[in-house]
Design a protein around this motif. Structure first.
Motif, PDB file in Angstrom:
ATOM      1  N   VAL A   1      -2.991   5.521   0.528  1.00 18.89           N
ATOM      2  CA  VAL A   1      -3.640   6.108   1.706  1.00 18.89           C
ATOM      3  C   VAL A   1      -2.939   7.420   2.018  1.00 18.89           C
ATOM      4  N   LEU A   2      -3.686   8.517   1.903  1.00 22.42           N
ATOM      5  CA  LEU A   2      -3.134   9.835   2.226  1.00 22.42           C
ATOM      6  C   LEU A   2      -3.717  10.265   3.560  1.00 22.42           C
ATOM      7  N   CYS A   3      -2.851  10.460   4.539  1.00 23.39           N
ATOM      8  CA  CYS A   3      -3.324  10.725   5.895  1.00 23.39           C
ATOM      9  C   CYS A   3      -2.893  12.133   6.301  1.00 23.39           C
ATOM     10  N   ILE A   4      -3.866  12.980   6.603  1.00 27.03           N
ATOM     11  CA  ILE A   4      -3.590  14.393   6.864  1.00 27.03           C
ATOM     12  C   ILE A   4      -3.525  14.673   8.372  1.00 27.03           C
TER      13      ILE A   4
ATOM     14  N   THR B   1       0.878  -1.170   0.000  1.00 23.96           N
ATOM     15  CA  THR B   1       0.000   0.000   0.000  1.00 23.96           C
ATOM     16  C   THR B   1       0.915   1.219   0.000  1.00 23.96           C
ATOM     17  N   ASP B   2       0.564   2.230  -0.792  1.00 24.68           N
ATOM     18  CA  ASP B   2       1.337   3.467  -0.819  1.00 24.68           C
ATOM     19  C   ASP B   2       0.767   4.383   0.269  1.00 24.68           C
ATOM     20  N   PHE B   3       1.460   4.468   1.398  1.00 27.34           N
ATOM     21  CA  PHE B   3       0.956   5.255   2.535  1.00 27.34           C
ATOM     22  C   PHE B   3       1.768   6.524   2.679  1.00 27.34           C
ATOM     23  N   ARG B   4       1.078   7.666   2.686  1.00 27.42           N
ATOM     24  CA  ARG B   4       1.800   8.936   2.820  1.00 27.42           C
ATOM     25  C   ARG B   4       1.138   9.803   3.885  1.00 27.42           C
ATOM     26  N   LEU B   5       1.976  10.361   4.750  1.00 29.99           N
ATOM     27  CA  LEU B   5       1.484  11.340   5.721  1.00 29.99           C
ATOM     28  C   LEU B   5       1.625  12.719   5.088  1.00 29.99           C
ATOM     29  N   VAL B   6       0.571  13.507   5.152  1.00 34.31           N
ATOM     30  CA  VAL B   6       0.675  14.870   4.614  1.00 34.31           C
ATOM     31  C   VAL B   6       0.371  15.861   5.741  1.00 34.31           C
TER      32      VAL B   6
ATOM     33  N   ARG C   1     -20.624   0.689  -2.848  1.00 31.87           N
ATOM     34  CA  ARG C   1     -19.890  -0.579  -2.882  1.00 31.87           C
ATOM     35  C   ARG C   1     -18.787  -0.603  -3.935  1.00 31.87           C
ATOM     36  N   ALA C   2     -19.031   0.068  -5.077  1.00 30.10           N
ATOM     37  CA  ALA C   2     -18.151  -0.145  -6.230  1.00 30.10           C
ATOM     38  C   ALA C   2     -17.000   0.852  -6.320  1.00 30.10           C
ATOM     39  N   LEU C   3     -17.203   2.073  -5.790  1.00 28.46           N
ATOM     40  CA  LEU C   3     -16.206   3.135  -5.982  1.00 28.46           C
ATOM     41  C   LEU C   3     -14.812   2.722  -5.519  1.00 28.46           C
ATOM     42  N   SER C   4     -14.740   1.963  -4.440  1.00 27.99           N
ATOM     43  CA  SER C   4     -13.433   1.602  -3.893  1.00 27.99           C
ATOM     44  C   SER C   4     -12.882   0.300  -4.476  1.00 27.99           C
ATOM     45  N   VAL C   5     -13.587  -0.296  -5.433  1.00 31.11           N
ATOM     46  CA  VAL C   5     -13.080  -1.570  -5.977  1.00 31.11           C
ATOM     47  C   VAL C   5     -13.043  -1.616  -7.513  1.00 31.11           C
ATOM     48  N   LEU C   6     -13.862  -0.813  -8.177  1.00 32.35           N
ATOM     49  CA  LEU C   6     -13.953  -0.924  -9.638  1.00 32.35           C
ATOM     50  C   LEU C   6     -12.832  -0.188 -10.384  1.00 32.35           C
ATOM     51  N   PRO C   7     -12.522   1.084 -10.051  1.00 33.30           N
ATOM     52  CA  PRO C   7     -11.401   1.743 -10.756  1.00 33.30           C
ATOM     53  C   PRO C   7     -10.054   1.088 -10.412  1.00 33.30           C
ATOM     54  N   PRO C   8      -9.073   1.202 -11.304  1.00 28.92           N
ATOM     55  CA  PRO C   8      -7.801   0.484 -11.107  1.00 28.92           C
ATOM     56  C   PRO C   8      -6.930   1.035  -9.971  1.00 28.92           C
ATOM     57  N   HIS C   9      -7.276   2.219  -9.474  1.00 34.24           N
ATOM     58  CA  HIS C   9      -6.482   2.814  -8.396  1.00 34.24           C
ATOM     59  C   HIS C   9      -7.458   3.343  -7.338  1.00 34.24           C
ATOM     60  N   HIS C  10      -7.252   2.951  -6.087  1.00 31.69           N
ATOM     61  CA  HIS C  10      -8.111   3.439  -5.000  1.00 31.69           C
ATOM     62  C   HIS C  10      -7.281   4.336  -4.094  1.00 31.69           C
ATOM     63  N   ILE C  11      -7.751   5.581  -3.928  1.00 31.60           N
ATOM     64  CA  ILE C  11      -7.061   6.507  -3.022  1.00 31.60           C
ATOM     65  C   ILE C  11      -7.972   6.793  -1.837  1.00 31.60           C
ATOM     66  N   VAL C  12      -7.414   6.647  -0.643  1.00 34.06           N
ATOM     67  CA  VAL C  12      -8.176   6.905   0.576  1.00 34.06           C
ATOM     68  C   VAL C  12      -7.660   8.199   1.196  1.00 34.06           C
ATOM     69  N   LEU C  13      -8.573   9.116   1.486  1.00 32.71           N
ATOM     70  CA  LEU C  13      -8.201  10.329   2.200  1.00 32.71           C
ATOM     71  C   LEU C  13      -8.650  10.170   3.647  1.00 32.71           C
ATOM     72  N   ALA C  14      -7.709  10.280   4.589  1.00 34.26           N
ATOM     73  CA  ALA C  14      -8.056  10.060   6.000  1.00 34.26           C
ATOM     74  C   ALA C  14      -7.383  11.116   6.868  1.00 34.26           C
ATOM     75  N   ARG C  15      -7.920  11.277   8.058  1.00 31.99           N
ATOM     76  CA  ARG C  15      -7.293  12.169   9.036  1.00 31.99           C
ATOM     77  C   ARG C  15      -6.551  11.329  10.070  1.00 31.99           C
ATOM     78  N   ARG C  16      -5.512  11.929  10.636  1.00 32.24           N
ATOM     79  CA  ARG C  16      -4.716  11.189  11.631  1.00 32.24           C
ATOM     80  C   ARG C  16      -5.577  10.659  12.774  1.00 32.24           C
ATOM     81  N   ASP C  17      -6.572  11.455  13.179  1.00 36.30           N
ATOM     82  CA  ASP C  17      -7.377  11.009  14.335  1.00 36.30           C
ATOM     83  C   ASP C  17      -8.304   9.840  13.974  1.00 36.30           C
TER      84      ASP C  17
END
Lengths: 464, 227
Positions: free
Chosen positions: B224-227, B69-74, B155-171
């Motif tokens: 996973v981009l974690c802000i 998984t490509d995990f980045r803290l921003v 259901r499909a947005l996170s599985v159908l496209p070839p790249h899934h990007i998750v935007l999350a907060r540290r908390d």
């Protein structure tokens, strides 16, 4: 007509001679073992986790009526249609009726072992529907028109060259030796199917009573697509899949992944609690759950072996079984292979027809030790042997044990027999390995051990 | 009698004989580990996690590395946008759902956007280069992302496209699986979404000679981009 036992015996003869195949299975399972041990040791206390998992499943199975009713009611409350099937025929009819009522043409399936158990693909094809397996391993064995080799790794017996050849023949693709390219071929073919299929059929790894949800464990994402895009979703599962609480998954999901695939957690662990709900952007219009008995209640009634219903189908017992590793998956001729298959198939399909599987065991107990929910597998194999004999005593076994008792109970007779065999044994070489050999079952593959020149008692008396 | 009743009555009939609890002497029928005890102790059995948020982030990063998984803290929303813009160079169209983080940045990428909340065509969604979603939480113990139909656009947005990007907060980072299930209970107990998934790494298979291939049917990449 050959019986299942004769079939097993001749297939086992053939497969154990196939050294190349055996080497492939051994090497695949060795890499599994390394990964499994690494993840098992990441647990702070695997044994405590195992004990708790066993007790949670005990609770679920020993209060099955309550939990099943709760599960069904919770599902129905949110618009799911729950169907009950006592046997394979009923389950097939239920599924066919749903498909016909929806005027469906094409069906996409994610991995469902219960579907293999009721031969759903054959039934659907016979009724004129197109069914496509979407799990890569299942897709491959479906193209080969054969049964899965292992209920977790269906195509583990095939080499990439064979798969490439298969794809060229069936799909018209260019040959390749690269597993990634082969996977991408399947991906391209199946993407089209998810989008056009009217009905998705899935299984379930767990049925959560508390919240009315099914839980599906997978790595590829094919089950997620199967449950997301088609208009109708049908889930087929055995009645024993129940877990009482949602939070039980916090224990069962990592244990299933560790024991089953040597992973900390599989890629997707998804819960489905109904059709598309108000305010949700997608999901099927109809969600059907088909609960299958098919003689599971027969196993439930056997209090000695009831814990075999605790099985979470991780496949760990197959992976460590010296018999499975050498005779291979197809030899069993069953939906569920390996030790768990040998224990439950006699209950699902008849003890007398399937008792031979319980004899094909070294009773080493590796399966029992590997089982994440502590099913007492190797003792159940012994119980099957006993039950089969009690139900239908074979005269040869009866006679053998009568003679054995006679000899062992009388030291003089025993000693006489030992001396006699010492005299007779030199004559054995004249019949060794021929059809006249009384020990042929042994001497076919091994040498008969030589009887010692003196007994221990003689040795002790003569020692200086 | 309906099939339901027939099956239930066969079960009740079978259960009139009681069976021993595994791991205990044959006639011992009491459950030794009570439900409350199990809920309390499960933390002590599962793989260890640290105490602090930093421990959690480090463990999530380590697990992400192993899972590919490509995990980045921003550090900020600007940084988040910059990272996305950098990835976006090859994209032609993106798919998102309405949410605090997705709304804040996705519009600024200047690409055609498919918003799944408003209904979508499956073929069109399949042709999008990326699906950008939020999540319910991140799980340090396993490097997982917990999504539901409500938090991640269906259901499909996170599985159908070839790249899934998750935007999350540290908390949103939780230590372990039991706390992730506790969060689900707390947030949804009266009305669960029809779909919940723990996503652990990009889609994968080992079905051909047990060799790992990413992107079997789902996304080949998970960021996973974690802000």
């Amino acid at each position: 007509m050959t019986t299942h036992a004769q079939q097993f015996s001749s297939d086992a003869d053939r497969t154990t001679r196939d050294l190349e195949q055996r080497a492939q299975i051994q090497s695949a399972l060795r890499s599994y073992e390394v990964a499994r041990d690494a993840h098992k040791s990441a647990f702070q206390d695997w044994e405590a986790a195992r004990q708790t998992a066993a007790e949670i499943k005990w609770d679920a199975v020993n209060h099955l009526d309550q939990y099943l009713s709760e599960f069904a009611e919770k599902l129905q409350a949110r618009g799911t249609q729950v169907h009950w099937a006592s046997n394979a025929q009923q389950a097939r009819d239920i599924i066919l009726n749903i498909i016909r009522a929806n005027n469906a043409r094409s069906i996409i399936k994610s991995k469902v072992m219960t579907g293999e158990e009721i031969h759903i693909n054959e039934a659907l094809e016979k009724a004129g529907f197109e069914v496509v397996e979407s799990d890569l391993g299942e897709f491959i064995v479906q193209l080969r028109r054969e049964a899965p080799y292992h209920f977790v790794f269906p195509a583990m017996h095939l080499k990439r060259g064979e798969i490439s050849e298969l794809f060229s023949r069936e799909l018209g693709t260019a040959p390749t030796d690269d597993p990634e390219e082969l996977t991408m071929i399947a991906r391209r073919v199946l993407r089209e199917k998810y989008i056009t299929a009217d009905v998705g059929i899935s299984g379930a790894n767990f049925a959560i009573a508390e919240t009315g949800m099914i839980s599906i464990t997978e790595n590829e994402g094919n089950a997620r697509l199967t449950c997301a895009l088609p208009r109708v979703h049908i889930a087929l599962l055995g009645i024993e899949k129940v877990l009482p609480k949602l939070r039980d998954l916090a224990l069962f999901l990592p244990m299933l992944a560790t024991a089953g695939a040597g992973q900390a957690l599989t890629c997707y662990n998804s819960l489905y609690g109904g059709p598309r709900q108000p305010g949700e952007s997608d999901g099927p219009e109809e969600f059907h759950v088909v609960l299958l008995d098919n003689n599971r209640t027969h196993l439930l009634a056997d209090k000695e072996q009831r814990d075999a219903l605790h099985c979470i189908r991780c496949g760990a017992c197959l992976n460590v079984c010296p018999i499975y590793r050498n005779v291979g998956g197809h030899t069993y001729g069953t939906t569920y292979q390996g030790p768990i298959g040998s224990v439950i198939t006699p209950h699902l399909r008849g003890l007398q027809d399937w008792k031979h599987l319980s004899n094909a065991s070294s009773l080493c107990g590796a399966c029992t030790q590997a089982c994440p929910v502590k099913i007492d597998l190797h003792h159940h194999l012994l119980q099957n042997r006993r039950n089969a004999f009690t139900e239908n005593p074979a005269w040869r076994e009866k006679l053998t044990f009568k003679l054995f008792r006679l000899v062992m109970n009388q030291p003089r007779v025993y000693l006489f027999c030992v001396k006699l065999s010492r005299l007779i044994q030199p004559l054995h070489r004249f019949v060794d390995g021929t059809r006249l050999d009384p020990a042929l079952g042994w001497t076919k593959t091994r040498k008969l051990p030589k009887i010692a020149p003196q007994t221990f008692k003689e040795f002790w008396q003569n020692r200086k | 009698m309906s099939e339901r009743e027939k099956i239930l009555s066969r079960i009740r009939e079978a259960l009139t004989l009681s069976a021993a609890v595994p791991g205990h002497p044959q006639d011992h029928l009491l459950q030794v580990v009570s439900e409350e005890e199990a809920a309390q102790h499960i933390h002590e059995w599962l793989p260890a996690v640290g105490e602090t948020l930093e421990d959690g982030l480090a463990l999530f990063a380590k697990n992400s590395y192993e899972l590919k998984t490509d995990f980045r803290l921003v550090d900020s929303e600007e940084d988040l946008l910059a990272q996305l813009a950098e990835m976006a160079s090859g994209w032609k169209k993106i798919a998102i759902h309405r949410g605090e983080l997705t709304d804040a940045v996705c519009g600024k990428l200047g690409l055609p956007v498919c918003i799944t909340d408003e209904g979508y065509d499956a073929s069109y969604l399949e042709s999008c280069d990326v699906g950008i979603t939020q999540c319910d939480c991140l799980v340090a113990q396993t490097g997982s992302v917990l999504v539901t139909a409500r938090s991640a656009g269906g259901r499909a947005l996170s599985v159908l496209p070839p790249h899934h990007i998750v935007l999350a907060r540290r908390d949103q980072l939780l230590p372990d699986l039991p706390s992730a299930f506790a969060l689900l209970e707390e947030r949804y107990a009266t009305n669960y979404p029809s779909f919940i998934s723990l996503i652990t790494g990009p889609s994968r298979t080992g079905d051909i000679e047990r060799i790992l291939v990413l992107g079997a049917h789902g996304p080949k990449q998970l960021t996973v981009l974690c802000i």
